[in-house]
Design a protein around this motif. Structure first.
Motif, PDB file in Angstrom:
ATOM      1  N   ILE A 112      27.897  45.336   6.150  1.00 16.68           N
ATOM      2  CA  ILE A 112      28.102  45.498   4.707  1.00 16.68           C
ATOM      3  C   ILE A 112      28.293  44.147   4.031  1.00 16.68           C
ATOM      4  O   ILE A 112      27.760  43.898   2.952  1.00 16.68           O
ATOM      5  N   ILE A 116      26.026  42.459   1.057  1.00 10.91           N
ATOM      6  CA  ILE A 116      26.600  42.034  -0.220  1.00 10.91           C
ATOM      7  C   ILE A 116      26.290  40.558  -0.486  1.00 10.91           C
ATOM      8  O   ILE A 116      25.891  40.180  -1.591  1.00 10.91           O
ATOM      9  N   ARG A 119      22.799  40.182  -1.475  1.00 11.14           N
ATOM     10  CA  ARG A 119      22.586  40.711  -2.828  1.00 11.14           C
ATOM     11  C   ARG A 119      22.984  39.672  -3.872  1.00 11.14           C
ATOM     12  O   ARG A 119      22.277  39.446  -4.846  1.00 11.14           O
ATOM     13  N   PHE A 208      20.955  47.830  -0.254  1.00 18.56           N
ATOM     14  CA  PHE A 208      21.523  47.013  -1.319  1.00 18.56           C
ATOM     15  C   PHE A 208      20.505  46.071  -1.957  1.00 18.56           C
ATOM     16  O   PHE A 208      20.730  45.590  -3.053  1.00 18.56           O
TER      17      PHE A 208
ATOM     18  N   SER B 280      34.292  49.318   3.766  1.00 15.14           N
ATOM     19  CA  SER B 280      32.916  49.019   3.351  1.00 15.14           C
ATOM     20  C   SER B 280      32.507  49.903   2.177  1.00 15.14           C
ATOM     21  O   SER B 280      31.762  49.471   1.303  1.00 15.14           O
ATOM     22  N   ILE B 283      34.080  48.262  -0.889  1.00 15.85           N
ATOM     23  CA  ILE B 283      33.309  47.085  -1.309  1.00 15.85           C
ATOM     24  C   ILE B 283      32.027  47.524  -2.008  1.00 15.85           C
ATOM     25  O   ILE B 283      31.696  47.046  -3.091  1.00 15.85           O
ATOM     26  N   ALA B 284      31.322  48.477  -1.377  1.00 15.39           N
ATOM     27  CA  ALA B 284      30.044  48.912  -1.930  1.00 15.39           C
ATOM     28  C   ALA B 284      30.221  49.472  -3.331  1.00 15.39           C
ATOM     29  O   ALA B 284      29.348  49.311  -4.187  1.00 15.39           O
ATOM     30  N   PHE B 287      29.440  47.352  -6.231  1.00 11.61           N
ATOM     31  CA  PHE B 287      28.064  46.889  -6.417  1.00 11.61           C
ATOM     32  C   PHE B 287      27.150  47.983  -6.931  1.00 11.61           C
ATOM     33  O   PHE B 287      25.995  47.739  -7.216  1.00 11.61           O
ATOM     34  N   HIS B 288      27.677  49.210  -7.019  1.00 12.41           N
ATOM     35  CA  HIS B 288      26.856  50.277  -7.593  1.00 12.41           C
ATOM     36  C   HIS B 288      26.807  50.155  -9.104  1.00 12.41           C
ATOM     37  O   HIS B 288      25.818  50.491  -9.730  1.00 12.41           O
TER      38      HIS B 288
END
Lengths: 263, 328
Positions: A112, A116, A119, A208, B280, B283-284, B287-288
């Protein structure tokens, strides 16, 4: 005592084999169920889901998209990884340890976080989410594996061969192309196949960094979020058969190549 | 033509017969190529610079760059920077982590979870690796190892889905339990830490198995026999001989599995539930959305990365000390 031990251990081994195989077998089996609902028992059977996969334009184009990404990113990883390996193997220079550490860094970063970081960096570089970004992220992520495999192979190349070539008048590039490179081919092919599979199977980076067009794992993920269906089983099975077949072939191939060169 | 002849004799030593003129010969007399070679090979120093420039540039910009940029974004108050607005250095993004329970709870859950799963994977795969390395003939070893490798070529998502089918309410496990009359109603395995654990172990087992196998395979059988001759029982032999000499394999297997299992995103989303949110997913989440929360997400990712690296670093150091202490 030892005999009993042995039997017990072999039971554990076969139980482990069951653990790794049964879920996949069940998944393949479930793709033959003649119903929209996933679950046992299976009362009637059909081939429609599997046939449907190849008739579904979305799945076919996703599959092509994933394969193209895998091939292109592998090409980049192989060139860069081999170059790094040639620089690092058997050479002493200031900062070598640091370069080696940085080379394997992408392989150590948890999934992950790597996604990131790519990204964020893609935005800095101005790479739009989509095919280019995925190819780039997969390529960078796979470089360490190529570098490690090629370095291992390179360390077994007798130095005398290069010296002989140089004594006979070959310049460094010709010596590399005619001696080093052919010697590295098994390692490079093995590493390429590993990269192809890593890229094809990768979810988190593709997710991502992807635009609107999904790769195969991202498509399966999206479909799963809206519910399980035998259609997904069929798609997943196609991915499974493809990767397992390439994996087995690569395994045999690399073993044969190793046997040829180190009898 | 006379020019070519001199180059040829210099680079190839002996001029080959016309029929022997290969691609390589033509290359070595091709003027642009010889000019290039003259440029490259004038000094060993220049040769090294040409070889080293690209890899060094690549690892700095492509391997280190993303991590540094993540760190930089985590330290500014807004990203992307709007035109005309000055960006400010801040530690607020890190402070947010400690401020709210919904942030630090998944973090500690992830660490505990990954640690526990690493230990479980070790316990599960050690006997398998031991069996392969010790009780199987050389020829069968590779075949039996390959058998285990096949499922691991299959991707994360596909294998996670397979676990969903295995553990669902109408899944195979519940079906079997019902057949044997052990349960009346299906056990809800899914969306718990149990299903997540099974799934993650399923994905990581190989990364433990291979280092263990190679460590055990290197260990000579005679060591155990010698210990047995000296009167050591099975348990003592294992504890005093096998275990200390495989610590290196254990250490690298555990490090790999720990790092990999902290990084899973899709598996916890698909197999876990609301009570098993891992870091995770947290964190994700940043970013959405459109992008104004990126600095916080970057800060959280940095916290995770630094912690994971520190923990595995300390672990490896401990194992190293243990190893050195034992061989003394």
């Amino acid at each position: 005592m030892t005999r009993g031990n042995r039997i017990l251990l072999s039971c554990i081994y076969w139980a482990f084999v069951l653990y790794v195989f049964v879920p996949l077998m069940l998944m393949i089996l479930m793709g033959f169920k003649d119903s929209k609902f996933i679950g046992f028992p299976i009362k009637s059977w059909t081939l429609d889901w599997y046939l449907g996969v190849f008739a579904d334009a979305e799945v076919v184009s996703t599959l092509t998209y994933s394969v193209v990404i895998a091939v292109l990113s592998t090409l980049i990883s192989v060139v860069v990884g081999t170059w790094i390996a040639v620089l690092l193997e058997g050479r002493k220079f200031l900062g070598r340890a640091a370069i080696f550490g940085l080379t394997i860094l992408p392989a150590l970063v948890p999934g992950i976080i790597s996604a990131i970081a790519f990204r964020i960096y893609a935005r800095l570089l101005g790479i739009e989410p989509g095919m280019g970004a995925i190819i780039w992220a997969h390529a960078v992520h796979n470089v360490p594996f190529v570098a490690l495999v090629v370095m291992a192979r390179l360390s077994t190349l007798p130095k005398s061969q290069i010296e002989a070539a140089r004594d006979l008048g070959a310049d460094p590039i010709i010596a590399f192309l005619r001696i080093t490179f052919p010697y590295l081919i098994p390692a490079i092919l093995g590493a390429s196949i590993f990269c192809l599979l890593l890229s094809f199977d990768d979810f988190v980076r593709s997710f991502f960094l992807g635009g609107y067009e999904p790769t195969l794992p991202v498509l399966i993920f999206a479909k799963l979020r809206s519910g399980m269906s035998p259609e997904i089983n069929a798609i997943a099975t196609v991915a499974l058969v493809l990767t397992a077949a390439i994996g087995i072939w690569a395994e045999r191939f690399t073993r044969r190549a190793n046997k040829d060169t180190n009898p | 033509m006379s020019n070519d002849t001199t180059t040829r004799t210099k680079s190839a030593g002996v001029a080959p017969e016309k029929s022997d003129r290969t691609f390589w010969w033509w290359l070595s007399v091709w003027t642009p190529y010889t000019a290039l070679m003259k440029l490259v090979t004038t000094s060993p120093r220049r040769q090294f610079v040409i070889l080293a420039a690209f890899p060094i540039l690549w690892v700095l910009t492509q391997h280190l760059g993303p991590m540094l940029q993540m760190l930089r974004v985590s330290l500014i108050d807004a990203y992307p920077v709007a035109p005309g607005v000055e960006q400010h250095f801040t530690l607020d993004n890190y402070a947010r982590f400690f401020g709210e329970r919904i942030f630090w709870q998944p973090f500690f859950r992830t660490l505990i979870f990954a640690g526990t799963l690493t230990f479980c994977t070790l316990i599960l795969t050690f006997p398998v690796a031991y069996f392969l390395a010790r009780h199987v003939s050389r020829k069968n070893q590779l075949l039996m190892l390959l058998l285990l490798l096949i499922p691991f070529w299959v991707g994360e998502i596909v294998r996670t889905y397979a676990i969903m089918i295995l553990l669902g309410n109408t899944g195979a496990v519940n079906l079997v339990l019902k057949w044997f009359g052990l349960i009346d109603r299906p056990i809800p395995f899914m969306y718990t830490s149990f299903s997540m654990g099974i799934g993650i172990v399923y994905l990581t087992a190989l990364y433990m198995l291979l280092p263990l196998y190679s460590a055990l395979e290197k260990l000579p059988k005679s060591y155990g026999e010698a210990a047995a001759d000296l009167g050591a029982g099975a348990w003592t032999r294992f504890r005093r001989v096998t275990l200390p000499l495989t610590l290196e394999g254990i250490s690298s297997g555990c490090t790999l599995v720990f790092l990999i299992s902290t990084g899973f995103y899709a598996t916890p989303v698909l197999l876990g539930g609301p009570s098993t949110t891992v870091f995770s997913e947290t964190i994700a989440g940043f970013f959405h959305v459109a992008g104004d929360e990126w600095p916080t997400g970057a800060a959280f990712a940095t916290i995770m990365f630094v912690t994971a690296m520190l923990l595995t670093g300390i672990f490896q150091k401990l194992m190293y000390v243990l190893r050195k202490g034992d061989t003394k």
